[in-house]
Enzyme design. Structure first.
Site, mmCIF file in Angstrom:
data_model
loop_
_atom_site.group_PDB
_atom_site.id
_atom_site.type_symbol
_atom_site.label_atom_id
_atom_site.label_comp_id
_atom_site.label_asym_id
_atom_site.label_seq_id
_atom_site.Cartn_x
_atom_site.Cartn_y
_atom_site.Cartn_z
ATOM 1 N N GLY A 14 0.838 -1.212 0.000
ATOM 2 C CA GLY A 14 0.000 0.000 0.000
ATOM 3 C C GLY A 14 0.861 1.245 0.000
ATOM 4 O O GLY A 14 0.499 2.256 0.602
ATOM 5 N N ASN A 89 1.177 -2.452 5.396
ATOM 6 C CA ASN A 89 0.355 -1.231 5.521
ATOM 7 C C ASN A 89 -0.936 -1.299 4.708
ATOM 8 O O ASN A 89 -1.914 -0.633 5.058
ATOM 9 C CB ASN A 89 1.217 -0.035 5.062
ATOM 10 C CG ASN A 89 0.393 1.202 4.784
ATOM 11 O OD1 ASN A 89 -0.033 1.897 5.703
ATOM 12 N ND2 ASN A 89 0.133 1.471 3.509
ATOM 13 N N SER A 141 -4.614 -0.173 13.792
ATOM 14 C CA SER A 141 -5.477 1.022 13.973
ATOM 15 C C SER A 141 -5.901 1.091 15.436
ATOM 16 O O SER A 141 -5.919 0.063 16.128
ATOM 17 C CB SER A 141 -6.728 0.866 13.101
ATOM 18 O OG SER A 141 -7.676 1.868 13.402
ATOM 19 N N TYR A 154 -14.353 -3.399 10.006
ATOM 20 C CA TYR A 154 -13.008 -2.809 10.068
ATOM 21 C C TYR A 154 -12.430 -3.037 11.455
ATOM 22 O O TYR A 154 -11.281 -3.459 11.617
ATOM 23 C CB TYR A 154 -13.108 -1.315 9.751
ATOM 24 C CG TYR A 154 -11.773 -0.593 9.678
ATOM 25 C CD1 TYR A 154 -10.883 -0.834 8.641
ATOM 26 C CD2 TYR A 154 -11.415 0.341 10.649
ATOM 27 C CE1 TYR A 154 -9.666 -0.163 8.563
ATOM 28 C CE2 TYR A 154 -10.206 1.023 10.584
ATOM 29 C CZ TYR A 154 -9.341 0.768 9.534
ATOM 30 O OH TYR A 154 -8.130 1.433 9.468
HETATM 31 P P1 NAP Z 1 -5.380 4.651 1.764
HETATM 32 O O1 NAP Z 1 -4.984 6.022 1.418
HETATM 33 O O2 NAP Z 1 -6.703 4.144 1.315
HETATM 34 O O3 NAP Z 1 -4.233 3.648 1.271
HETATM 35 C C1 NAP Z 1 -4.400 2.264 1.371
HETATM 36 C C2 NAP Z 1 -3.333 1.606 0.540
HETATM 37 O O4 NAP Z 1 -3.538 0.181 0.582
HETATM 38 C C3 NAP Z 1 -3.410 2.024 -0.922
HETATM 39 O O5 NAP Z 1 -2.115 2.156 -1.442
HETATM 40 C C4 NAP Z 1 -4.129 0.843 -1.573
HETATM 41 O O6 NAP Z 1 -3.781 0.771 -2.937
HETATM 42 C C5 NAP Z 1 -3.561 -0.317 -0.758
HETATM 43 N N1 NAP Z 1 -4.388 -1.514 -0.846
HETATM 44 C C6 NAP Z 1 -5.693 -1.658 -0.539
HETATM 45 N N2 NAP Z 1 -6.101 -2.913 -0.800
HETATM 46 C C7 NAP Z 1 -5.012 -3.583 -1.275
HETATM 47 C C8 NAP Z 1 -4.793 -4.904 -1.719
HETATM 48 N N3 NAP Z 1 -5.762 -5.821 -1.748
HETATM 49 N N4 NAP Z 1 -3.549 -5.234 -2.132
HETATM 50 C C9 NAP Z 1 -2.557 -4.327 -2.130
HETATM 51 N N5 NAP Z 1 -2.697 -3.054 -1.735
HETATM 52 C C10 NAP Z 1 -3.925 -2.687 -1.318
HETATM 53 O O7 NAP Z 1 -5.358 4.437 3.326
HETATM 54 P P2 NAP Z 1 -4.329 4.881 4.477
HETATM 55 O O8 NAP Z 1 -5.090 5.733 5.383
HETATM 56 O O9 NAP Z 1 -3.029 5.326 3.930
HETATM 57 O O10 NAP Z 1 -4.202 3.466 5.191
HETATM 58 C C11 NAP Z 1 -2.995 2.739 5.325
HETATM 59 C C12 NAP Z 1 -3.167 1.781 6.498
HETATM 60 O O11 NAP Z 1 -3.388 2.541 7.684
HETATM 61 C C13 NAP Z 1 -4.370 0.849 6.355
HETATM 62 O O12 NAP Z 1 -4.054 -0.428 6.842
HETATM 63 C C14 NAP Z 1 -5.420 1.524 7.220
HETATM 64 O O13 NAP Z 1 -6.378 0.614 7.693
HETATM 65 C C15 NAP Z 1 -4.554 2.075 8.331
HETATM 66 N N6 NAP Z 1 -5.154 3.163 9.089
HETATM 67 C C16 NAP Z 1 -5.574 4.315 8.493
HETATM 68 C C17 NAP Z 1 -6.153 5.314 9.272
HETATM 69 C C18 NAP Z 1 -6.638 6.625 8.704
HETATM 70 O O14 NAP Z 1 -7.303 7.387 9.432
HETATM 71 N N7 NAP Z 1 -6.332 6.973 7.462
HETATM 72 C C19 NAP Z 1 -6.301 5.122 10.656
HETATM 73 C C20 NAP Z 1 -5.858 3.946 11.224
HETATM 74 C C21 NAP Z 1 -5.280 2.975 10.438
HETATM 75 P P3 NAP Z 1 -4.736 0.151 -4.062
HETATM 76 O O15 NAP Z 1 -6.154 0.418 -3.668
HETATM 77 O O16 NAP Z 1 -4.305 0.878 -5.291
HETATM 78 O O17 NAP Z 1 -4.399 -1.311 -4.108
#
Ligand code: NAP
Length: 254
Positions: A14, A89, A141, A154
């Site tokens: 990711g 990630n 998270s 989630y």
């Molecule tokens: P994001 O902007 O939606 O990025 C998620 C990344 O994961 C993207 O690069 C996406 O790329 C990739 N991804 C999703 N499904 C995938 C798959 N099946 N295979 C490979 N890559 C995949 O979200 P983010 O906020 O940066 O989240 C990153 C991590 O932090 C996640 O695990 C999320 O749950 C966690 N998190 C986020 C938050 C928040 O508030 N943003 C809070 C707590 C935890 P593609 O869709 O192009 O594959």
């Protein structure tokens, strides 16, 4: 430029946007070589161009597919000659009332947010254990630490990621490979835009509402998560394993 990750080779799932992108750029600033993966080559190439020449290599990989992860691991090992840090990630989100969300949504999130970590970690652990060192950093998270309204699938998947981190940390402890999790609160990434769409809110309005739920009154920047990921990937964290650390703007301090 720092040197905290000098000579380290990292794979970041990711890594094309959001938190993964911030981690990749921080890692190369600290001297690491990285492969970043996701399902979208355009995002990956754009992130790669933001790093120093050749330091961030893109590879398309879906963490929910065995074949895709196997070919990614071959690419990474061919390009980097092994891996010292795996950052799990990649993640997906879902929102809605418990009674409205079907069981298939739980399976979809579990497959990426939990089994994805298993698949990618297992693909690299052989080499790490053979070398007697390595760091696995799972991005879980705060939804993996306590309840979160309207996000049951989630929340369940992130509790799974936290439990997995503890078990991996314990079972790998004698091998020299560490496994820890970062539990972010609300981070300013495209995931929040998806969240807003799911609940029918404007993106800015949702961000304001989420900020108000934190004692600090704001949401986090991806770089604030990347700072801890640098530490956990570095030799400075060599004595720490099986731990989950929240960066949550003060949510649930006790
Ligand atoms: P994001 O902007 O939606 O990025 C998620 C990344 O994961 C993207 O690069 C996406 O790329 C990739 N991804 C999703 N499904 C995938 C798959 N099946 N295979 C490979 N890559 C995949 O979200 P983010 O906020 O940066 O989240 C990153 C991590 O932090 C996640 O695990 C999320 O749950 C966690 N998190 C986020 C938050 C928040 O508030 N943003 C809070 C707590 C935890 P593609 O869709 O192009 O594959």
């Amino acid at each position: 430029m720092g040197q905290r990750l000098e000579g380290k080779r990292a794979v970041i799932t990711g890594g094309g946007r959001g938190i993964g992108k911030a981690i990749a750029l921080s890692y190369v600033r600290e001297g690491a070589q990285c492969v970043i993966t996701s399902r979208n080559l355009d995002d990956l190439e754009a992130t790669s161009k933001e790093g120093p020449d050749g330091a961030i290599k893109p590879f398309v990989c879906d963490v929910s597919s065995d074949e895709s992860v196997t070919s990614m691991a071959k690419f990474v090992n061919d390009e980097l000659g092994g891996v010292d840090i795996v950052v799990n990630n990649a993640g997906i989100h879902a929102a809605g009332r418990f009674l409205d969300i079907d069981p298939a949504t739980y399976s979809r999130l579990y497959e990426v947010n939990v089994v994805g970590i298993v698949r990618v970690s297992q693909a690299f652990l052989g080499g790490m254990i053979e070398r007697g060192r390595g760091s696995i950093v799972n991005i879980a998270s705060t939804a993996g630490l306590f309840e979160s309204p309207g996000q049951a699938p989630y929340n369940a998947s992130k509790h799974g990621a936290v439990g997995l981190t503890r078990c991996m940390g314990l079972e790998l402890a004698s091998s020299g490979v560490t496994c820890n999790a970062i539990c972010p609160g609300f981070v300013d990434t495209p995931m929040l835009d998806g969240f807003a769409e799911l609940v029918g809110a404007e993106s800015d309005e949702l961000r304001n509402q989420l900020a108000k739920r934190t004692p600090m009154g704001r949401i986090l920047s991806p770089d604030e998560i990347a700072n801890l990921a640098v530490y956990l990937g570095s030799d400075e964290a060599s004595g720490m394993t099986g731990q989950t650390m929240a960066i949550s703007n003060g949510m649930r301090m006790s």
